[in-house]
Design a protein around this motif. Structure first.
Motif, short mmCIF file in Angstrom:
data_model
loop_
_atom_site.label_atom_id
_atom_site.label_comp_id
_atom_site.label_asym_id
_atom_site.label_seq_id
_atom_site.Cartn_x
_atom_site.Cartn_y
_atom_site.Cartn_z
N SER A 80 0.87 -1.20 -0.04
CA SER A 80 -0.07 0.13 0.11
C SER A 80 0.95 1.29 0.08
N VAL A 116 -7.15 0.61 -7.07
CA VAL A 116 -7.45 -0.57 -6.08
C VAL A 116 -7.38 0.07 -4.55
N PRO A 117 -8.48 0.33 -3.77
CA PRO A 117 -8.01 0.74 -2.06
C PRO A 117 -7.39 -0.31 -1.62
N GLN A 160 -7.46 -1.34 1.28
CA GLN A 160 -8.19 -2.15 2.03
C GLN A 160 -8.79 -3.56 1.33
N ASP A 161 -8.52 -3.38 0.07
CA ASP A 161 -9.15 -4.48 -0.92
C ASP A 161 -7.79 -5.48 -1.24
N ASN A 186 -7.03 -8.13 0.29
CA ASN A 186 -7.27 -9.51 0.33
C ASN A 186 -8.10 -9.79 -0.95
N ARG A 187 -9.01 -9.04 -1.43
CA ARG A 187 -9.81 -9.30 -2.64
C ARG A 187 -8.78 -9.68 -3.86
N VAL A 188 -7.67 -9.01 -4.12
CA VAL A 188 -6.89 -9.14 -5.15
C VAL A 188 -6.05 -10.23 -5.23
N ARG A 232 -7.91 -1.34 -11.43
CA ARG A 232 -8.86 -2.22 -11.47
C ARG A 232 -8.86 -3.20 -12.48
N ARG A 235 -10.64 -12.58 -13.23
CA ARG A 235 -11.02 -13.81 -12.13
C ARG A 235 -10.57 -14.99 -12.75
N LEU A 268 -12.39 -7.72 -12.87
CA LEU A 268 -12.66 -7.62 -11.34
C LEU A 268 -13.93 -6.72 -10.91
N TRP A 269 -13.81 -5.53 -11.69
CA TRP A 269 -14.89 -4.46 -11.41
C TRP A 269 -15.58 -4.16 -12.93
#
Length: 99
Positions: free
Chosen positions: A48, A60-61, A63-64, A66-68, A85, A90, A97-98
């Motif tokens: 980050s 991509v924030p 806090q995301d 873990n999503r990436v 993004r 996937r 992703l978005w």
């Protein structure tokens, strides 16, 4: 003379506004190392960073994070660049992703 004083005050206020606006920062993800097209992202691939980003830029924030992790690079990702993004898919080419 009065005009000069008014102009100086206006300039000072404008400069203060620019400095305050430049301080608006967001925590976003940055690539810690190169990730080639088709590779799966790991936690070690991203870090980050605090930056001033225009909302129109698709970052991509942080806090995301873990999503990436586990997503697939939809293009070659270069170390030091902000993670976008639309750069992630996937698990198969063509699924973004978005929206």
């Amino acid at each position: 003379m009065v005009g000069g004083v008014v102009l100086a005050i206006f300039g000072a206020l404008l400069a203060a506004w620019f400095v305050a606006a430049a301080g608006d920062r967001a925590s976003v993800l940055r690539l810690a190392r190169d990730v080639p097209y088709g590779a799966t992202l790991t936690a070690q691939d991203v870090t980050s960073v605090e930056v001033a980003v225009d909302p129109a830029v698709g970052t991509v924030p942080a806090q995301d994070a873990n999503r990436v992790v586990g997503m697939v690079a939809g293009t070659d990702l270069v170390a030091g660049s902000l993670l976008g993004r639309v750069s992630l898919i996937r698990g198969e080419v063509g699924v973004r992703l978005w929206p």
